[in-house]
Design a protein around this motif. Structure first.
Motif, PDB file in Angstrom:
ATOM      1  N   UNK A   1       4.376   1.230   2.085  1.00 35.27           N
ATOM      2  CA  UNK A   1       4.902   2.279   1.817  1.00 35.27           C
ATOM      3  C   UNK A   1       5.665   1.946   0.332  1.00 35.27           C
ATOM      4  N   UNK A   2       6.117   0.720   0.233  1.00 36.25           N
ATOM      5  CA  UNK A   2       6.798   0.255  -0.882  1.00 36.25           C
ATOM      6  C   UNK A   2       5.947  -0.689  -1.894  1.00 36.25           C
ATOM      7  N   UNK A   3       4.597  -0.783  -1.551  1.00 32.93           N
ATOM      8  CA  UNK A   3       3.732  -1.554  -2.488  1.00 32.93           C
ATOM      9  C   UNK A   3       3.534  -1.226  -3.579  1.00 32.93           C
TER      10      UNK A   3
ATOM     11  N   UNK B   1      25.143   6.273  -2.625  1.00 31.79           N
ATOM     12  CA  UNK B   1      25.146   7.192  -3.900  1.00 31.79           C
ATOM     13  C   UNK B   1      23.854   7.120  -4.736  1.00 31.79           C
ATOM     14  N   UNK B   2      23.405   5.837  -4.982  1.00 34.17           N
ATOM     15  CA  UNK B   2      22.110   5.940  -5.833  1.00 34.17           C
ATOM     16  C   UNK B   2      20.976   6.740  -4.954  1.00 34.17           C
ATOM     17  N   UNK B   3      21.017   6.693  -3.905  1.00 31.02           N
ATOM     18  CA  UNK B   3      19.834   7.608  -2.963  1.00 31.02           C
ATOM     19  C   UNK B   3      20.438   9.062  -3.458  1.00 31.02           C
TER      20      UNK B   3
ATOM     21  N   UNK C   1       9.711   5.446  -5.680  1.00 29.62           N
ATOM     22  CA  UNK C   1       8.601   5.110  -5.063  1.00 29.62           C
ATOM     23  C   UNK C   1       8.962   5.257  -3.578  1.00 29.62           C
ATOM     24  N   UNK C   2       9.832   4.682  -3.099  1.00 31.04           N
ATOM     25  CA  UNK C   2      10.035   4.767  -1.722  1.00 31.04           C
ATOM     26  C   UNK C   2      10.529   6.165  -1.277  1.00 31.04           C
ATOM     27  N   UNK C   3      11.271   6.763  -2.173  1.00 31.99           N
ATOM     28  CA  UNK C   3      11.767   8.479  -1.635  1.00 31.99           C
ATOM     29  C   UNK C   3      10.433   9.395  -1.611  1.00 31.99           C
ATOM     30  N   UNK C   4       9.555   9.101  -2.539  1.00 33.11           N
ATOM     31  CA  UNK C   4       8.436  10.146  -2.481  1.00 33.11           C
ATOM     32  C   UNK C   4       7.449   9.665  -1.515  1.00 33.11           C
ATOM     33  N   UNK C   5       7.370   8.371  -1.145  1.00 36.46           N
ATOM     34  CA  UNK C   5       6.535   8.141  -0.059  1.00 36.46           C
ATOM     35  C   UNK C   5       7.005   8.775   1.278  1.00 36.46           C
ATOM     36  N   UNK C   6       8.120   9.474   1.476  1.00 35.72           N
ATOM     37  CA  UNK C   6       8.507  10.328   2.488  1.00 35.72           C
ATOM     38  C   UNK C   6       8.556   9.487   3.716  1.00 35.72           C
TER      39      UNK C   6
END
Ligand code: HEM
Length: 560
Positions: free
Chosen positions: A166-168, A314-316, A336-341
């Motif tokens: 998911x991070x790739x 805070x960044x998140x 990318x990590x957030x959007x991967x869900x």
């Protein structure tokens, strides 16, 4: 699994009950009531176990026939050699001098058996074909996990596969290419900041407080030259780069080194006697206990970790707000990590902490070695400066660059590759067999500890030839593999499913930082004692750099 201490305690409790009630009567014991008998029972078992594991176990081990160093201490194996030399130093010597087929066996503290993996075939099994048979040792993960969070660097098995997948997308080269303007703008910013420092720094050395806080260590030599301590500058630059390119947040550490995040890392990595003592203690006592002991170093690290965690959280939150407002999707690692869900908020905090730490200290260390080696080799420095100036825009022009601009500079890429080979920022890493497995057909029992040592492999004459110790960028011009027959001769980023996910990112920012610095400045080592790299005291830790920093006499070269 029940620990041996629990088992000893249970047996001692049973014995205490039986003896205390007269059911059995040992031929000899001190009768101090139930508690006394319990303690005696525990100590007897512990002593038998200690005798077996320190003095007998390695003599009976199925691995005892493997080649290895013979000058072992009675109780401490190769411990004296390992603490007396640079991290990875003894392994470099053994890989060169002990005839072996890919595995060297040595004894560590209390004669614990360890395997050094040396041949490309054995490395490919451990790192690639059987990668998931080996895990990062528990104590290593607990120790480093405090600072890095349990993100993709420390996850294991299916959990690791899931996180990495998911991070790739954030690390695909197609995406990393788009980050080069950020790499370049921060490289230019740090060059301007150092330039200002050369003009403005005082003739006297900076105060202890400024040095301690990682703010300034630079000393003026004359109107256009200063002795610059490069380490802190590159830590500030790489922290800014991972902030902007990784999280979409400029931490502004180049402009202002007093910020909370940069200071948190300065406190955490500051060498001190206490930090060293706790490191030694961690060989005997679990990190989970050590981190709670009442030491100043612990208080400072705990405070820093809280700051890093809070900033990550805070960044998140800020990123989520951007997404909720329907603003254009960012392409940084966090987005990318957030959007991967795929991650919960807590897991995201751990990932951010991982990228912040793994993504800046390593490249800053690579920069220190680059400047060190180029300071030692003025002809290479001059040739590189000429290539950079002929091909890249001057920092003063305000023009940006692309990945292609960097790709088409053969000498820059050769110098960077050779620095990463010659002085891998990560000197060694460890693995533990998670199951009974084998390497090159040699059965390796579960629990065996493995050493993978870039400082040994990258400098092994069997893999690179007799000129392995020379700093020779030309080897990468003659041959894209640097002259080695296999990828596994170059371990700087490891290989396989657990290789550095940020390799392309790191190589890109590294090339930009080197180009901007060498293009703008001419420099030499300020301390002639550092000319022999074998005698430089090296800081021990996840990354290896000169313990007392790197000081270079630096002068701006006009005309670019
Ligand atoms: C010159 C710079 C760098 C070097 C030498 C380096 C080296 C390494 C090494 C040796 C490992 C494997 C560690 C092990 O298995 O024990 C690793 C893993 C990792 N690195 Fe890097 N690294 C660098 C830069 C970066 C950057 C810039 C990032 C992020 C942007 C990054 C993120 C990671 C992550 C997340 C892992 C764990 C990968 C996994 O286990 O799947 N590194 N790195």
């Amino acid at each position: 699994m029940v620990s041996k201490y629990t088992l000893f305690a249970v047996v001692a409790a049973v014995v205490s009950y039986l003896v205390g009630n007269g059911v059995i009567t040992p031929p000899w014991y001190l009768a101090f009531g139930y508690v006394g008998i319990f303690i005696e029972g525990f100590l007897v078992q512990f002593t038998v176990w200690a005798f077996y594991s320190v003095l007998l176990k390695h003599r009976l081990s199925p691995l005892r026939h493997l080649p290895g160093p013979k000058d072992n201490g009675l109780f401490m194996g190769q411990w004296d050699n390992m603490v007396g030399e640079q991290l990875g130093g003894p392994q470099r010597t053994w890989a060169r001098t002990i005839p072996n087929d890919g595995i060297i066996r040595f004894l560590g503290i209390f004669n614990k058996e360890r395997l050094l993996i040396t041949s490309p075939k054995a490395l490919s099994e451990v790192l690639t074909t059987k990668s998931y048979d080996f895990i990062k040792p528990y104590e290593f993960s607990v120790g480093i996990g405090r600072l890095l969070g349990i993100g993709v660097l420390l996850a294991e098995g299916d959990e690791h596969k899931f996180q990495r997948k998911n991070l790739m997308p954030a690390f695909a080269f197609r995406h990393v290419k788009s980050l080069f303007p950020i790499f370049w703008s921060k490289s230019v910013e740090v060059v301007f900041a150092i330039d200002n420092e050369i003009k403005n720094t005082a003739g006297a050395p900076p105060s202890e407080a400024a040095i301690d806080a990682g703010i300034s260590r630079d000393v003026k030599v004359n109107s256009d030259q200063a002795i610059v301590s490069v380490g802190q500058w590159f830590n500030r630059a790489t922290l800014d780069i991972i902030g902007l390119a990784g999280m979409g947040q400029d931490f502004n550490a180049i402009a202002d080194p007093t910020g909370d995040l940069y200071q948190a890392y300065v406190r955490t990595f500051r060498p001190s006697r206490e930090a060293f003592a706790l490191q030694i203690l961690s060989l005997f006592i679990s990190h989970a206990i050590i981190r709670h002991l009442p030491f100043k170093h612990n208080r400072e690290v705990n405070k820093s970790v809280k700051i890093i965690r809070d900033i990550s959280r805070d960044l998140i939150i800020k990123k989520k707000e951007r997404l909720a407002k329907g603003l254009e999707a960012d392409k940084d690692i966090l987005s990318v990590a957030l959007e991967s869900g795929a991650f919960t908020d807590d897991q995201l905090v751990d990932q951010v902490m991982t990228f912040l730490a793994a993504g800046h200290e390593t490249t800053a260390t690579a920069m220190i070695w680059a400047i060190y080696l180029l300071g030692l080799h003025p002809a290479i420095q001059t040739r590189l400066r000429a290539e950079v100036r002929a091909s890249l825009p001057s920092p003063d022009s305000g023009d940006s660059i692309t990945a292609a601009d960097i790709e088409r500079l053969p000498y820059l890429n050769a110098v960077c590759a050779e620095v990463l080979r010659h002085h891998s920022p990560v000197p060694m890493t460890l693995r533990e067999a998670n199951v009974n497995t084998s390497i090159q057909g040699v059965p390796v029992p579960k629990g065996t500890m493995l050493y993978l040592v870039p400082w040994a492999t990258n400098r092994d004459p069997k893999l690179w030839g007799p000129d392995v110790d020379e700093f020779e960028p030309e080897r990468w011009l003659r041959d894209a593999s640097g002259g080695a027959e296999t990828n596994y001769a170059f371990l700087t980023f490891i290989h396989g499913p657990r290789s550095c996910i940020g390799e392309k990112f790191a190589r890109g920012e590294f090339a930009c930082l080197v180009a901007a610095f060498v293009g703008r400045f001419e420099f030499e080592l300020a301390d002639p004692r550092m000319e022999d790299e074998r005698t430089i005291p090296i800081k021990r830790g996840a990354t290896s750099k000169p313990e007392n920093g790197l000081w270079i006499k630096t002068r701006k070269v006009e005309g670019w």
